[in-house]
Scaffold this active site. Structure first.
Site, mmCIF file in Angstrom:
data_model
loop_
_atom_site.group_PDB
_atom_site.id
_atom_site.type_symbol
_atom_site.label_atom_id
_atom_site.label_comp_id
_atom_site.label_asym_id
_atom_site.label_seq_id
_atom_site.Cartn_x
_atom_site.Cartn_y
_atom_site.Cartn_z
ATOM 1 N N ASP A 104 -50.639 2.996 -4.517
ATOM 2 C CA ASP A 104 -51.769 3.373 -5.371
ATOM 3 C C ASP A 104 -51.464 4.609 -6.227
ATOM 4 O OD1 ASP A 104 -53.121 1.395 -3.841
ATOM 5 O OD2 ASP A 104 -53.703 2.904 -2.364
ATOM 6 N N GLU B 245 -60.682 -4.367 -7.902
ATOM 7 C CA GLU B 245 -60.753 -3.044 -7.272
ATOM 8 C C GLU B 245 -59.929 -2.089 -8.126
ATOM 9 O OE1 GLU B 245 -59.000 -3.059 -3.355
ATOM 10 O OE2 GLU B 245 -57.243 -4.166 -3.995
HETATM 11 O O1 FUB Z 1 -54.213 1.315 -0.525
HETATM 12 C C1 FUB Z 1 -55.353 0.727 0.051
HETATM 13 C C2 FUB Z 1 -56.017 -0.179 -0.924
HETATM 14 O O2 FUB Z 1 -55.124 -1.189 -1.332
HETATM 15 C C3 FUB Z 1 -56.406 0.490 -2.217
HETATM 16 O O3 FUB Z 1 -57.513 1.280 -2.086
HETATM 17 C C4 FUB Z 1 -56.558 -0.709 -3.055
HETATM 18 O O4 FUB Z 1 -56.691 -0.441 -4.409
HETATM 19 C C5 FUB Z 1 -55.318 -1.476 -2.694
HETATM 20 O O5 FUB Z 1 -54.199 -1.028 -3.392
#
Ligand code: FUB
Length: 446
Positions: free
Chosen positions: A36, A207
């Site tokens: 991320d 997301e």
């Molecule tokens: O890294 C955990 C989760 O996985 C993140 O919050 C999402 O965006 C995905 O990358």
């Protein structure tokens, strides 16, 4: 063990290879997992705020995301990254449930002398469910960060991203129960408006919003599952609150099947970059991810050109640094492959195998300065022995060197004289010109 052997203008320096860690290639952080990746430019320097995947110490998360803390990294050249260490961890945030290991995707922005680090996690308390988003504040981009006592009231979700508009108004975007946005108060730690849903996005799981502005256009970018795994997609609008118009894909699904992707987009020294992640060091478990960078370009109408992920990444490699041809720009259709040097220890990096005559690999952007290098050194291994040719990948295919690789069962460092070079930044072409099978860990020039 070091053994020197001389013959036919070639010096052999045989020893067990050390695994050098050089930057510039993907993935960019080579001693830990980094997911991320949110990149931000502060004071002319690139800072990277990733989340930090770790093997889970608790049973419940053995097959899921597990993150206890955040590191911050910085770089002047996108090639050499400094790890400033842990800036926030689950134990030092008053509102985070101990041992929740859920310090997911963060962001960091600067406003009026302070750096605000936004991060999601699971709150403590019996009746608390889901994720909240908190803030930690510092005078410096690398900390120390002091966490606020409570998460931001009014937000339930993950993946915060903060945009500060030209008029100073800050907006916070997040995901979880839809894709939301709200204004932040001047203090940057409280909402100043009711959250609203982002309009204009396609159906399907989304997301990780990342929002930026360029030439008056607001880009709302996000991981999106259209088919099997996450692609990076985007929409454009003329207001930070939307509505946005969906415009397409920034990066397609990972062919290797890493389910998540998560990104940031930032301009640095007149070039735009896409930071994203992939499970390079953990091909069998996609919750252990690694940050990557590739260049990003816009069409003249402001739309984004799709980015093809590369192993080579960005930046220039100094000829005196270790060049890893396994992070190639291109390879022959057959006879060339990369693999871990030691599959038990992925962070030792990769090797390039050339396993048939005329197999080749191209590695771009090596800086030779005034081209005064006299010797090429390579860390190689070959059961059969073979002859490695090194050329510049220019029209003339300038012959840089030919390196006889001895047959043997161990890694060996071999040296050969440089025949010819050209000044400045050059692309390299490595080929096997004999029968056989050779492995190359790294190459450098002296
Ligand atoms: O890294 C955990 C989760 O996985 C993140 O919050 C999402 O965006 C995905 O990358």
């Amino acid at each position: 063990m070091v053994q020197k052997v001389k013959g036919k203008g070639i010096w052999w320096l045989l020893l067990i290879c050390f695994s050098y860690t050089a930057g510039a290639q993907n993935p960019i952080i080579r001693n830990q997992f980094t997911a991320d990746p949110t990149a931000r430019v502060f004071d002319g320097k690139m800072y990277l705020y990733p989340s930090h995947d770790i093997p889970s110490p608790i049973e419940r998360l053995k097959t899921w995301f597990c993150m206890a803390d955040y590191h911050v990294f910085s770089s002047d050249n996108l090639t050499d990254w400094q790890d400033h260490g842990v800036i926030v961890c689950q134990e030092n945030v008053p509102w985070v449930a101990p041992e929740s290991y859920s310090m997911w995707a963060p962001d960091c922005v600067y406003k009026e002398g302070k750096y605000y680090f936004y991060f999601p996690s699971v709150p403590a308390g019996e009746n608390r469910r889901g994720f909240a988003i908190g803030v930690a504040v510092s005078d410096k981009p690398y900390g120390p960060f002091i966490p606020e006592k409570h998460p931001i009231e009014g937000i339930g979700g993950i993946d915060p991203c903060v945009l500060i508009d030209h008029d100073g108004q800050a907006y916070i975007y997040w995901s979880g129960r839809g894709m939301s946005v709200a204004k932040l108060k001047d203090n940057m730690v409280e909402l100043d408006s009711e959250p609203v849903q982002i309009e204009g996005l396609p159906e399907g799981f989304k997301e990780g919003p990342f929002v930026f502005e360029r030439k008056g256009i607001y880009y709302y970018t996000f991981p999106w599952v259209e088919d099997k795994t996450e692609k990076l997609a985007y929409a454009m609008g003329d207001n930070p609150l939307g509505p946005f118009t969906f415009r397409g894909i920034i990066m397609d699904e990972s062919p290797a099947g890493c389910w998540t992707n998560h990104h940031s987009i930032v301009e640095y020294q007149d070039q735009w970059y896409l930071f994203y992640h992939h499970n390079d060091y953990s091909p069998a478990f996609d919750k252990h991810r690694s940050a990557r960078i590739d260049s990003l370009f816009f069409h003249t109408d402001g739309t984004i050109q799709e980015v093809t992920p590369t192993l080579r990444g960005v930046g220039v490699t100094a000829a005196s640094d270790t060049i890893h041809p396994d992070r190639y720009n291109a390879v022959s259709a057959s006879g060339a492959a990369f693999d871990f040097v030691n599959s038990e220890k992925p962070f030792e990096g990769w090797k390039l195998t050339l396993k048939e005559k005329d197999a080749w690999a191209v590695y771009n952007r090596v800086h030779f300065g005034q081209a005064k290098q006299k010797t090429i050194t390579a860390c190689v291994s070959s059961a059969t022995g073979g002859q490695l040719r090194v050329q510049l990948n220019n029209d003339k295919k300038t012959l840089v060197s030919e390196i006889p690789i001895p047959a043997g069962s161990n890694w060996a460092v071999v040296q050969a004289p440089v025949i010819q070079l050209e000044e400045g930044i050059q692309d390299m072409y490595f080929s096997l010109i004999s029968e056989g099978n050779i492995e190359i860990d790294w190459i450098r020039f002296e």
